[in-house]
Design an enzyme around this catalytic site. Structure first.
Site, PDB file in Angstrom:
ATOM      1  N   HIS A 122       0.670  -1.376   0.144  1.00  0.00           N
ATOM      2  CA  HIS A 122       0.022  -0.093  -0.078  1.00  0.00           C
ATOM      3  C   HIS A 122       0.910   1.345   0.071  1.00  0.00           C
ATOM      4  O   HIS A 122       0.218   2.407  -0.116  1.00  0.00           O
ATOM      5  CB  HIS A 122      -0.941   0.034   1.206  1.00  0.00           C
ATOM      6  N   ASP A 243      -5.227 -12.525   3.598  1.00  0.00           N
ATOM      7  CA  ASP A 243      -6.362 -12.104   4.263  1.00  0.00           C
ATOM      8  C   ASP A 243      -7.560 -12.472   3.345  1.00  0.00           C
ATOM      9  O   ASP A 243      -8.691 -11.924   3.514  1.00  0.00           O
ATOM     10  CB  ASP A 243      -6.338 -10.491   4.340  1.00  0.00           C
TER      11      ASP A 243
END
Length: 308
Positions: A122, A243
């Protein structure tokens, strides 16, 4: 030769506030799960600033260093924190991927997994966000291209959240193919199919909430794998976020541990076809501790099988 495992105790010294999902226990569980495996264990070095300058401007690197608190926490954005150990951890994480690329391209290991934190996908050119400080996967790609002189590198990101940072850092890089699947809608909100990069070298695969393994496998077989084979990378880098697991608390995809093993095995087959099996994988997300440990071990075991 054995699969290389790169990590460092400094990555356990990046501490976040109580209740934060990106916590020290994540890496502790991963390392415990990998402990019995017969891997080439390698100490992750500190990245050099010259390495980081491949993806981040000097002003940003300086800001990260200066933001590090002597004690307590510094809040970088709504969910990204730094503690006294965070700078060394981030430098070790970046150093791990650089060393892993050197090992794989130098013939010291057939493939490698970087068990590191903070994660990286990110982090944009001048923005830390989403628990990430430096763009580890993008750095691995740029190091392979610029330092080792490769012509084509692919990054495959199967984290449940879109790798907006890797996309930002490789948007204008015609030598790098980025393939990323992610739940949509979901934070950070990017990753639409029409985001294709300056040179049509970005493939985003949005997945609806509730998508399970069968739908994921079909998407990769019809979209991702043909693009990989057409691009013919000389190295594959994996942003390995776990995830998308059905037990993860931060998202709503329904992948099983077997699905992570499958996608890893398929990427290993493609790497064997195209680039002598050369893969560098780096840990991204995954926030249910047991699911993270189990899926990471399955991922690394597939790398080990491919290394034989």
């Amino acid at each position: 030769m054995k699969t290389a495992l790169l990590t460092h105790a400094d990555c356990l010294r990046h501490v976040t506030p109580d209740g934060h999902p990106e916590r020290v226990a994540r890496l502790e569980h991963v390392l415990h799960a990998l402990e019995p495996l017969d891997l080439r264990r390698t100490t992750a070095p500190l990245a050099a600033d010259d390495d980081l300058l491949r993806i981040h401007p000097e002003s940003y690197i300086r800001d990260i260093r200066e933001s590090c608190p002597i004690d307590g926490f510094a809040q970088i954005d709504g969910d990204t924190f730094m503690s006294a150990g965070s700078v060394d951890a981030a430098y070790r994480a970046a150093g791990a991927v650089v060393r892993a690329v050197d090992m794989v391209l130098g013939g010291e290991a057939p493939n490698a997994f970087c068990a590191i934190r903070p994660p990286g996908h990110h982090a944009e050119s001048e923005t830390a966000m989403g628990f990430c400080l430096f763009g580890n996967a993008a750095l691995a790609a740029k190091h392979a291209l610029d330092h080792h002189g490769l012509n084509r590198v692919a990054v495959v990101d199967f984290d449940v959240h879109h790798g907006n940072g890797t996309q930002d850092l490789l948007w204008d890089e015609r030598r790098a193919l980025l393939i990323t699947s992610q739940q949509m809608p979901l934070w950070p909100g990017s990753g639409r199919a029409d985001e294709t990069g300056a040179f049509e070298t970005v493939l985003n695969i949005p997945l609806s909430p509730g998508t399970g393994g069968a739908e994921m496998r079909a998407a990769y077989e019809t979209q991702a794998f043909p693009r990989l084979r057409a691009f013919k990378p000389e190295l594959i880098i994996i942003s390995a976020g776990f995830d998308a697991h059905q037990d993860d608390p931060l998202a709503n995809l329904n992948w099983s541990t077997g699905d992570f093993a499958w996608i890893t095995a398929e990427l290993c087959k493609i790497a064997d076809e195209l680039c002598d099996g050369r893969i560098v994988s780096t840990l991204e997300g995954g926030y249910d501790l047991n699911a993270l440990a189990e899926a990471t071990r399955a991922h690394v075991e597939e790398l080990m099988k491919a290394a034989r």
